[in-house]
Design a protein around this motif. Sequence first.
Motif, mmCIF file in Angstrom:
data_model
loop_
_atom_site.group_PDB
_atom_site.id
_atom_site.type_symbol
_atom_site.label_atom_id
_atom_site.label_comp_id
_atom_site.label_asym_id
_atom_site.label_seq_id
_atom_site.Cartn_x
_atom_site.Cartn_y
_atom_site.Cartn_z
ATOM 1 N N GLU A 1 55.979 9.246 30.780
ATOM 2 C CA GLU A 1 57.215 10.008 30.826
ATOM 3 C C GLU A 1 57.676 10.461 29.443
ATOM 4 O OE1 GLU A 1 59.134 11.319 32.991
ATOM 5 O OE2 GLU A 1 58.190 10.602 34.830
ATOM 6 N N GLU A 2 57.286 9.719 28.389
ATOM 7 C CA GLU A 2 57.749 10.078 27.047
ATOM 8 C C GLU A 2 57.265 11.472 26.633
ATOM 9 O OE1 GLU A 2 56.917 5.605 27.214
ATOM 10 O OE2 GLU A 2 55.906 7.480 27.792
ATOM 11 N N TRP A 3 56.112 11.869 27.156
ATOM 12 C CA TRP A 3 55.567 13.173 26.776
ATOM 13 C C TRP A 3 56.353 14.324 27.389
ATOM 14 C CZ3 TRP A 3 52.020 14.256 23.125
ATOM 15 C CH2 TRP A 3 51.246 13.197 22.643
ATOM 16 N N ARG A 4 57.099 14.056 28.443
ATOM 17 C CA ARG A 4 57.861 15.139 29.082
ATOM 18 C C ARG A 4 58.902 15.731 28.120
ATOM 19 N NH1 ARG A 4 58.402 15.955 34.600
ATOM 20 N NH2 ARG A 4 57.704 13.827 35.047
ATOM 21 N N ALA A 5 59.373 14.910 27.176
ATOM 22 C CA ALA A 5 60.437 15.350 26.273
ATOM 23 C C ALA A 5 59.917 16.051 25.024
ATOM 24 C CB ALA A 5 61.287 14.147 25.862
ATOM 25 N N VAL A 6 58.601 16.127 24.839
ATOM 26 C CA VAL A 6 58.051 16.784 23.651
ATOM 27 C C VAL A 6 58.331 18.285 23.725
ATOM 28 C CG1 VAL A 6 55.917 17.353 22.450
ATOM 29 C CG2 VAL A 6 56.295 15.042 23.271
ATOM 30 N N LEU A 7 58.745 18.866 22.600
ATOM 31 C CA LEU A 7 59.146 20.272 22.569
ATOM 32 C C LEU A 7 58.179 21.097 21.732
ATOM 33 C CD1 LEU A 7 62.984 19.841 22.023
ATOM 34 C CD2 LEU A 7 61.811 20.456 24.146
ATOM 35 N N PRO A 8 58.047 22.391 22.020
ATOM 36 C CA PRO A 8 57.243 23.268 21.178
ATOM 37 C C PRO A 8 57.725 23.230 19.729
ATOM 38 C CG PRO A 8 57.782 24.367 23.227
ATOM 39 C CD PRO A 8 58.572 23.093 23.211
ATOM 40 N N SER A 9 56.794 23.365 18.815
ATOM 41 C CA SER A 9 56.975 23.310 17.358
ATOM 42 C C SER A 9 57.111 21.887 16.834
ATOM 43 C CB SER A 9 58.158 24.158 16.874
ATOM 44 O OG SER A 9 59.395 23.527 17.142
ATOM 45 N N GLU A 10 57.233 20.892 17.709
ATOM 46 C CA GLU A 10 57.257 19.504 17.256
ATOM 47 C C GLU A 10 55.848 19.096 16.815
ATOM 48 O OE1 GLU A 10 58.577 15.095 19.011
ATOM 49 O OE2 GLU A 10 59.056 16.950 20.097
ATOM 50 N N ARG A 11 55.763 18.295 15.762
ATOM 51 C CA ARG A 11 54.470 17.829 15.270
ATOM 52 C C ARG A 11 54.235 16.389 15.702
ATOM 53 N NH1 ARG A 11 53.298 20.472 9.283
ATOM 54 N NH2 ARG A 11 53.504 22.649 9.972
ATOM 55 N N VAL A 12 53.011 16.137 16.168
ATOM 56 C CA VAL A 12 52.649 14.837 16.726
ATOM 57 C C VAL A 12 51.305 14.416 16.149
ATOM 58 C CG1 VAL A 12 52.196 13.560 18.859
ATOM 59 C CG2 VAL A 12 53.871 15.402 18.863
ATOM 60 N N ARG A 13 51.193 13.145 15.810
ATOM 61 C CA ARG A 13 49.906 12.618 15.352
ATOM 62 C C ARG A 13 49.148 12.072 16.555
ATOM 63 N NH1 ARG A 13 49.803 9.069 10.026
ATOM 64 N NH2 ARG A 13 50.596 11.101 9.335
ATOM 65 N N VAL A 14 47.877 12.440 16.684
ATOM 66 C CA VAL A 14 47.087 12.053 17.850
ATOM 67 C C VAL A 14 45.742 11.513 17.393
ATOM 68 C CG1 VAL A 14 48.186 13.775 19.337
ATOM 69 C CG2 VAL A 14 46.087 14.370 18.125
#
Length: 782
Positions: free
Chosen positions: A160-173
């Motif tokens: 569910e945490e991924w549902r809140a990710v927004l465009p232009s946000e940077r994430v380390r994977v």
Amino acid sequence: MNLFGTDAPTRERVADVRLVGPALGVWATAALLGGGSARAALCAAGVLLGCALLALVPAVRRAGWAAAVAAAALCSATSALACGGRLAAVESSPVAALARTGGELTAEVEVAEVPRPRDGPSFGGGPGFTVPAHTVWAVPGEGAERVAIRVPVVLLVAGEEWRAVLPSERVRVRGPVLPAGPGTVHGLVPVRGPPASTAPPVAAQAWAGGFRDRLRDASAGLPAPADALLPAFVAGDASAVPEETAEHFRAAGMTHLMVVSGSHLALLTGAVLAAGRWLRCPPWPTALAGAGLIGAMVLVAGPGPSVLRAALMGLIALLATALGRDRTGLAALSAAVMVLVLFDPALAVSYGFALSVLASGGIMVLAPGWSRLLAARMPAAAADVLAVSAASHLACLPVLVLLRPEVGWVAVPANAAAAPLVPVAMVGGFGTAAAALLWPVGAAAAAWVPGAAVLLIARIAEAASGVPFAAVPWRGDAAGAAGLAALVAAALVLRGRARAALLAVVLSAAATTCAVPAWPPRGWAAVLCDVGQGDAAVLSTAPGRAAVVDTGQDPEPVDRCLSDLGVDGIPLLVLSHGDADHVGGTSGALSGRPVGGALVPEGFDAPAASAALAAAGVRPGTAASGDAWTLGAWTLRALWPRPSPGAAAPEDGNARSIVLHARWEPPDGGAAAPLTLLLTGDAEESAQRALMSEPLVRGVDVLKTPHHGAGTQEHGFLRAVRPRAAVTSVGADNRYGHPAPETVRVLESLTPAHYRTDLHGDVAVLPGPDGPRIAARGPLPG
């Protein structure tokens, strides 16, 4: 402004078609070259540029046709160069190299779009999402140095945490890179765990996220399904729409209303232009207000293909308004196609983009004339509604048949009936969301106006989806699309007796098709047969050939099922265990059908089935956890029973029942999404508890309910599987009481798509671009 805003049928006498040829050239070139190599694209660019130069010679001498050819060839060469540049950048990247070897990638990515719910198995549990992104930097493998590189990737995530990710946000994977097939996206990266954000989104995207959240909050008090449909209509957020409602919209040809499309922007910009005229504002302020609204809508809905097409067309129309010039619809549409495809060649093979362009083109070319003809027999507003609905549907038919192998007519009256309600839903919904940013309580009350509209639209979709003979089967491949396009063109061009003869042939063919039951459905991948109180599953591996898992209790039902499916050869027969209701029909399955091999569990004891195999010259092998087989597009993996060296096989056959995970992959990189089935035989609690730790059982598309839905179930296992659809193979009025009410309750709490062979007959599973589709035959008489 009428019901269609800036997409209303125009009354232009002469259409400007000068850009149509170049636009088609750009589109076709990108579609043909986008899935190939950079070398091929650059070579094609050279050839097309040479053709353009050759055509320039007669063009200088004022040969009109040569100028048109030169312009189309030059634009096509530019498209080929754009494809070549994109492909070269991706092919030379370390991400493409890792995709070829399955290596590990550590990277920081910038999210490009709002996470989209993903069907099928997820990685790590929880709801699955796909997240389009671009790398910022990457470490391509252990011990490698960090490199700054910008290439597109798609993240496969869960939680569910991924549902809140927004465009232009940077994430380390971090995760392995899986091949994504041909095109400009070469890497799929499964990521476990929650997002590790390294930089927040830009202010505009944060505002858009708040806009969507406030809209969901304002809609929460509406009755179902309006509470989930209003965010879908306004912002394209269909994640909470019930599957049953979504299927009603699909069957009625109204799915475009649940995703942000050109009609949204057309209505909103049309409302701005109408307000500007009513307030007597100068052209430039009106155009700037419309452009601001377009920008806000693109932020809220995301840069989907149809949104981008409509946004660019809207901006061109607004510029024409500001300059005091007449709108030229086809010129604006052609310019939008060229600009967008050159900017992103992947749009050329996007179904959403194609449907958006074709619908707009159909409205511009066909609707004005049809509207004038209809206006002689009905009010002008009704004539516009019917003309637009029919024109857009007819233009889109060759693409729609690729998504759903049928040709329907019900979409025209259904969309026409919903047309007066659509502006209320969309404009009112956007206004409600805007009000929610300032006054949430008032917005919740205001939401009832667009909420009532979407509720009525849902009722129209439900009624239309139940109309008998609303569609006839059609080939769902390129040949079917081309044939349908030719048929549509002939119906539009031919006149008099020739058109009457063509329509007579088509109507006769349609009537014949409707009179004959369409079974099996075209494109089926698996069928769970109605064999009474027993199991029999069929997995298509090639035309006329299929793997068979179990054969039911009697020979006749499974023989009938295989014959109806056209199966005349069985490359693999799997008998899950020795109970009669799973192996008693083996002789019927083998009747006249050669068998390549057979698998049984250790300790298999079924004399009649063994005799039938021996008579066919087949010596069965044993299957245990860890074994895998590839048959056509299917990969089968045995998850149970687990080998126990030195231990005696359990006496209870159910305890050693073979459990298979079956995964179907689209052949030749087709558009359909992968498909997974879990075939559980008669596995009961002990096996189910042991399998709960197996990653492959989580999030499958279709579950064959263990042991006919008996009460001996581990409910935690069913919840862990979390299937999109469940099929319980069971006999009508059986003496065992299968399926148990408690099992049915658990299954129906997990998925609304619960099928039973005693109620639905043979159940077919068909792959599709957005996940599987289920088709049930209905119980056969007798």
